[in-house]
Design a protein around this motif. Structure first.
Motif, PDB file in Angstrom:
ATOM      1  N   LYS A  90       0.826  -1.207   0.000  1.00  0.00           N
ATOM      2  CA  LYS A  90       0.000   0.000   0.000  1.00  0.00           C
ATOM      3  C   LYS A  90       0.860   1.257   0.000  1.00  0.00           C
ATOM      4  O   LYS A  90       0.574   2.224  -0.731  1.00  0.00           O
ATOM      5  CB  LYS A  90      -0.944  -0.001   1.205  1.00  0.00           C
ATOM      6  N   ALA A  91       1.922   1.255   0.795  1.00  0.00           N
ATOM      7  CA  ALA A  91       2.816   2.415   0.845  1.00  0.00           C
ATOM      8  C   ALA A  91       3.526   2.612  -0.499  1.00  0.00           C
ATOM      9  O   ALA A  91       3.750   3.749  -0.938  1.00  0.00           O
ATOM     10  CB  ALA A  91       3.844   2.241   1.959  1.00  0.00           C
ATOM     11  N   ALA A  92       3.872   1.498  -1.165  1.00  0.00           N
ATOM     12  CA  ALA A  92       4.530   1.591  -2.466  1.00  0.00           C
ATOM     13  C   ALA A  92       3.596   2.228  -3.499  1.00  0.00           C
ATOM     14  O   ALA A  92       4.015   3.087  -4.293  1.00  0.00           O
ATOM     15  CB  ALA A  92       4.971   0.201  -2.932  1.00  0.00           C
ATOM     16  N   ILE A  93       2.327   1.822  -3.476  1.00  0.00           N
ATOM     17  CA  ILE A  93       1.350   2.400  -4.402  1.00  0.00           C
ATOM     18  C   ILE A  93       1.147   3.881  -4.105  1.00  0.00           C
ATOM     19  O   ILE A  93       1.077   4.716  -5.023  1.00  0.00           O
ATOM     20  CB  ILE A  93       0.008   1.654  -4.314  1.00  0.00           C
ATOM     21  N   GLN A  94       1.092   4.232  -2.832  1.00  0.00           N
ATOM     22  CA  GLN A  94       0.907   5.636  -2.472  1.00  0.00           C
ATOM     23  C   GLN A  94       2.093   6.469  -2.938  1.00  0.00           C
ATOM     24  O   GLN A  94       1.918   7.612  -3.386  1.00  0.00           O
ATOM     25  CB  GLN A  94       0.727   5.781  -0.949  1.00  0.00           C
ATOM     26  N   TRP A  95       3.302   5.907  -2.857  1.00  0.00           N
ATOM     27  CA  TRP A  95       4.477   6.627  -3.341  1.00  0.00           C
ATOM     28  C   TRP A  95       4.355   6.900  -4.836  1.00  0.00           C
ATOM     29  O   TRP A  95       4.659   8.009  -5.300  1.00  0.00           O
ATOM     30  CB  TRP A  95       5.745   5.824  -3.051  1.00  0.00           C
ATOM     31  N   LEU A  96       3.886   5.916  -5.601  1.00  0.00           N
ATOM     32  CA  LEU A  96       3.705   6.103  -7.043  1.00  0.00           C
ATOM     33  C   LEU A  96       2.646   7.167  -7.326  1.00  0.00           C
ATOM     34  O   LEU A  96       2.814   8.002  -8.221  1.00  0.00           O
ATOM     35  CB  LEU A  96       3.316   4.782  -7.705  1.00  0.00           C
ATOM     36  N   ILE A  97       1.580   7.132  -6.559  1.00  0.00           N
ATOM     37  CA  ILE A  97       0.538   8.154  -6.717  1.00  0.00           C
ATOM     38  C   ILE A  97       1.105   9.533  -6.413  1.00  0.00           C
ATOM     39  O   ILE A  97       0.840  10.507  -7.131  1.00  0.00           O
ATOM     40  CB  ILE A  97      -0.671   7.836  -5.800  1.00  0.00           C
ATOM     41  N   ASP A  98       1.923   9.626  -5.367  1.00  0.00           N
ATOM     42  CA  ASP A  98       2.535  10.909  -4.999  1.00  0.00           C
ATOM     43  C   ASP A  98       3.483  11.419  -6.090  1.00  0.00           C
ATOM     44  O   ASP A  98       3.658  12.639  -6.246  1.00  0.00           O
ATOM     45  CB  ASP A  98       3.304  10.765  -3.679  1.00  0.00           C
ATOM     46  N   GLN A  99       4.082  10.493  -6.848  1.00  0.00           N
ATOM     47  CA  GLN A  99       4.959  10.905  -7.949  1.00  0.00           C
ATOM     48  C   GLN A  99       4.158  11.425  -9.134  1.00  0.00           C
ATOM     49  O   GLN A  99       4.695  12.104 -10.007  1.00  0.00           O
ATOM     50  CB  GLN A  99       5.835   9.739  -8.412  1.00  0.00           C
ATOM     51  N   GLY A 100       2.847  11.078  -9.151  1.00  0.00           N
ATOM     52  CA  GLY A 100       1.996  11.560 -10.225  1.00  0.00           C
ATOM     53  C   GLY A 100       1.438  10.503 -11.154  1.00  0.00           C
ATOM     54  O   GLY A 100       0.827  10.828 -12.187  1.00  0.00           O
ATOM     55  N   VAL A 101       1.621   9.208 -10.825  1.00  0.00           N
ATOM     56  CA  VAL A 101       1.075   8.148 -11.666  1.00  0.00           C
ATOM     57  C   VAL A 101      -0.456   8.220 -11.636  1.00  0.00           C
ATOM     58  O   VAL A 101      -1.070   8.261 -10.559  1.00  0.00           O
ATOM     59  CB  VAL A 101       1.541   6.756 -11.205  1.00  0.00           C
ATOM     60  N   SER A 102      -1.061   8.226 -12.797  1.00  0.00           N
ATOM     61  CA  SER A 102      -2.512   8.345 -12.910  1.00  0.00           C
ATOM     62  C   SER A 102      -3.124   6.960 -13.094  1.00  0.00           C
ATOM     63  O   SER A 102      -3.172   6.420 -14.198  1.00  0.00           O
ATOM     64  CB  SER A 102      -2.873   9.238 -14.106  1.00  0.00           C
ATOM     65  N   PHE A 103      -3.597   6.397 -11.986  1.00  0.00           N
ATOM     66  CA  PHE A 103      -4.257   5.101 -12.049  1.00  0.00           C
ATOM     67  C   PHE A 103      -5.739   5.280 -12.380  1.00  0.00           C
ATOM     68  O   PHE A 103      -6.343   6.305 -12.063  1.00  0.00           O
ATOM     69  CB  PHE A 103      -4.109   4.358 -10.718  1.00  0.00           C
ATOM     70  N   THR A 104      -6.323   4.262 -13.007  1.00  0.00           N
ATOM     71  CA  THR A 104      -7.731   4.305 -13.422  1.00  0.00           C
ATOM     72  C   THR A 104      -8.653   4.289 -12.209  1.00  0.00           C
ATOM     73  O   THR A 104      -8.453   3.499 -11.276  1.00  0.00           O
ATOM     74  CB  THR A 104      -8.051   3.109 -14.329  1.00  0.00           C
ATOM     75  N   LYS A 105      -9.670   5.153 -12.240  1.00  0.00           N
ATOM     76  CA  LYS A 105     -10.634   5.222 -11.134  1.00  0.00           C
ATOM     77  C   LYS A 105     -11.971   4.623 -11.541  1.00  0.00           C
ATOM     78  O   LYS A 105     -12.268   4.422 -12.717  1.00  0.00           O
ATOM     79  CB  LYS A 105     -10.809   6.670 -10.677  1.00  0.00           C
ATOM     80  N   GLN A 106     -12.793   4.345 -10.537  1.00  0.00           N
ATOM     81  CA  GLN A 106     -14.145   3.832 -10.786  1.00  0.00           C
ATOM     82  C   GLN A 106     -14.961   4.871 -11.550  1.00  0.00           C
ATOM     83  O   GLN A 106     -14.772   6.084 -11.379  1.00  0.00           O
ATOM     84  CB  GLN A 106     -14.841   3.532  -9.445  1.00  0.00           C
ATOM     85  N   GLN A 107     -15.875   4.401 -12.363  1.00  0.00           N
ATOM     86  CA  GLN A 107     -16.712   5.314 -13.134  1.00  0.00           C
ATOM     87  C   GLN A 107     -17.612   6.162 -12.236  1.00  0.00           C
ATOM     88  O   GLN A 107     -17.914   7.309 -12.534  1.00  0.00           O
ATOM     89  CB  GLN A 107     -17.598   4.524 -14.107  1.00  0.00           C
ATOM     90  N   ASP A 108     -18.034   5.572 -11.108  1.00  0.00           N
ATOM     91  CA  ASP A 108     -19.046   6.229 -10.282  1.00  0.00           C
ATOM     92  C   ASP A 108     -18.505   6.758  -8.955  1.00  0.00           C
ATOM     93  O   ASP A 108     -19.254   6.926  -7.992  1.00  0.00           O
ATOM     94  CB  ASP A 108     -20.199   5.256 -10.002  1.00  0.00           C
TER      95      ASP A 108
END
Length: 540
Positions: A90-108
């Motif tokens: 989870k911390a690794a994913i958050q680090w990537l998000i903080d770098q600016g990686v745009s992951f796909t979000k839910q439609q709703d």
């Protein structure tokens, strides 16, 4: 062209997710050099489609992810390594998000869309459409290009590691590498207090591969020659579904299609996976790849088919734009037609033995990403655990390097590369011929299904090839193709030796002579004659 000498605090050989993550985690406190074999956006990370596995949903759990990984690894995963990786997911994913990686979000809603892949019991694959590797790699490249403490060297391929005695510890340490500068056609010297191998895997040792041409096992081969142990090289993962088309090259059809309901079919349209595993298309990759290989050989078929056309066209276009666009280039509309697919070499589960900090047997040499053997993947890597391992172990290595770098002396200046006794070759056809022969016999004799007789034939051929390659290497100027061929031949030997030692079938290693699992699960660890460690290395 006269060679040059470079001195940094840290030398990172490789510019994929692992190497760039490490670079960014050290750049604020150290002078870092990053070597890339080609352009920064080449390499396996760029082509990774599916996503990154991590526990991000309240209905999921750390223990479930650990259990799924252990099950996929067929009894050979190191549970401590699995837990180490999963707990930091989870911390690794958050680090990537903080770098600016745009992951796909839910439609709703604001939550991220999570998909499910083979071997996973929950939806836990965070992704950026079907081009996650490109999204991650693009973001990291943009970051490293802006950092003043990072020196980036594109089109530089390491030839061999440098070692020297360490005055403080009395041990041998890694102090850098000889590096072929493809821009200037010369061999430069790069030295540093800490050296990191992040060169990726070795799937190009096989004729058919989902990997780019750069996946030639350079880091593993260099570490072996420098005295580091190598483990579990017999476990080469074959991705079940690569696009079958004479002009498609090595295009991987992401496992996420099967996660979203795609069906594997025979040429007559019949589904077949339930005959091999009750999980059907969502069985682990080794099972699916063997099933496809079995049916292709049984039917004499050049390929089988992956069909998601029963899903709404809008859904397919939204979730799999890359696959759709690539297939359309060859006249295949995946919203209406099945995709012709074949298995192809995809991931190297073995590698350079390391601990939880990425340390190898050789002082001041680290290995991270697909180059390393952490114990996470066991006998079969579970889908989407690889990018997670890259980030987690890069961060762990960065922490250890940052803590210890101040106590490391700068290396003594190494001698320049000596090419005074070699000449330019006028017989490069030898390289191309040996490259082709190597990959063909590895595919035929050391592929998805193995026998003792096939391995013996491979052993005989690799000895002959290595003799020719070494003679050529000793007499002619080095170049990119020769360096990669030399390394691939070394990798082939390590794979064959490892496969010969395993007298059972387990995970990705399937032998017709030994079709059952042994009652005891053991790693295959190869120890070089110049073993680097002063004392037996213990995993922390």
């Amino acid at each position: 062209m006269r060679s040059r000498h470079h001195l940094h605090d840290v030398l990172i050989i490789g510019s994929g997710a692992a190497g760039l993550t490490l670079a960014l985690n050290l750049a604020d406190t150290a002078k870092v050099a990053v070597l890339s074999k080609g352009a920064l956006n080449e390499g396996s990370t760029w082509f990774a489609q599916g996503g990154i596995a991590a526990v991000l949903d309240d209905n999921d759990s750390i223990e479930a992810h650990i259990e799924d990984t252990l099950n996929a690894g067929a009894g050979l995963c190191h549970e401590s390594s699995v837990r180490f990786t999963v707990e930091r997911g989870k911390a690794a994913i958050q680090w990537l998000i903080d770098q600016g990686v745009s992951f796909t979000k839910q439609q709703d809603g604001p939550d991220y869309h999570l998909t499910k892949e083979g071997g996973h019991s929950h939806r836990r694959i965070i992704h950026s459409a079907d081009a996650t590797g490109r999204a991650v790699h693009t973001t990291l490249i943009e970051k490293v290009q802006k950092h003043e403490n990072l020196d980036l060297f594109e089109h530089h391929i390491a030839v061999d590691l440098l070692t020297q005695p360490d005055t403080r510890s009395g041990k041998v340490r890694c102090s850098g590498a000889y590096v072929y500068n493809r821009n200037q056609d010369c061999v430069d010297v790069f030295q540093a207090k800490a050296v990191i191998l992040a060169t990726g895997g070795a799937s190009k040792v096989y004729l058919y591969s989902s990997n780019p041409d750069s996946a030639s096992g350079d880091g593993i081969a260099m570490a072996w020659r420098a005295g580091c142990r190598i483990a579990n090289m017999e476990f080469n993962q074959f991705h079940p579904t690569c696009l079958y088309h004479p002009k498609a090259g090595s295009f991987l059809v992401t496992e996420a299609l099967r996660g979203e309901g795609a069906h594997l079919k025979l040429p007559n349209g019949e589904r077949f996976m339930q005959r091999f595993d009750e999980r059907g298309e969502l069985a682990p990759r080794d099972i699916v790849a063997r099933a496809i290989d079995h049916e292709m050989k049984r039917l004499g078929s050049d390929c089988l088919y992956l069909d998601i056309s029963h899903k709404p066209a809008e859904f397919i276009s939204e979730h799999f734009p890359t696959v759709k666009a690539r297939c359309l280039e060859f006249g295949i509309d995946i919203t209406k037609q099945a995709i012709p697919v074949v298995p192809a070499a995809h991931y190297t589960c073995g590698g350079v033995v390391v601990n939880h900090h990425g340390q190898t047997d050789l002082d001041q040499l680290y290995a991270i990403g697909e180059t390393s053997f952490t114990g996470l993947h066991g006998a079969n890597r579970m889908a989407s655990n690889s990018l997670l391992e890259c980030v987690v172990y890069a961060q762990a290595a960065a922490e250890h390097i940052a803590e210890t770098l101040g106590n490391i002396d700068a290396p003594g200046k190494a001698p320049a590369w000596d090419d005074s006794r070699v000449t330019n070759s006028d017989e490069d056809v030898v390289i191309s011929h040996n490259w082709d022969e190597l990959r063909r016999f590895m595919w035929d004799y050391v592929g998805i299904v193995r026998t003792r007789k096939r391995l013996e034939r491979a052993t005989h051929r690799i000895k002959l090839l290595q003799k020719e390659i070494q003679e050529y290497y000793s007499n002619y100027q080095v170049g990119n193709d020769l360096i990669e061929l030399r390394n691939l031949a070394m990798i082939a030997e390590l794979i064959i030796r490892s496969a010969m030692e395993r007298k059972e079938s387990r995970g990705l290693h399937y032998s017709l002579d030994h079709p059952n699992n042994s009652s005891i699960a053991r790693d295959t660890i190869l120890v070089p004659t110049n073993f680097a460690a002063q004392e037996i290395f213990v995993r922390s």
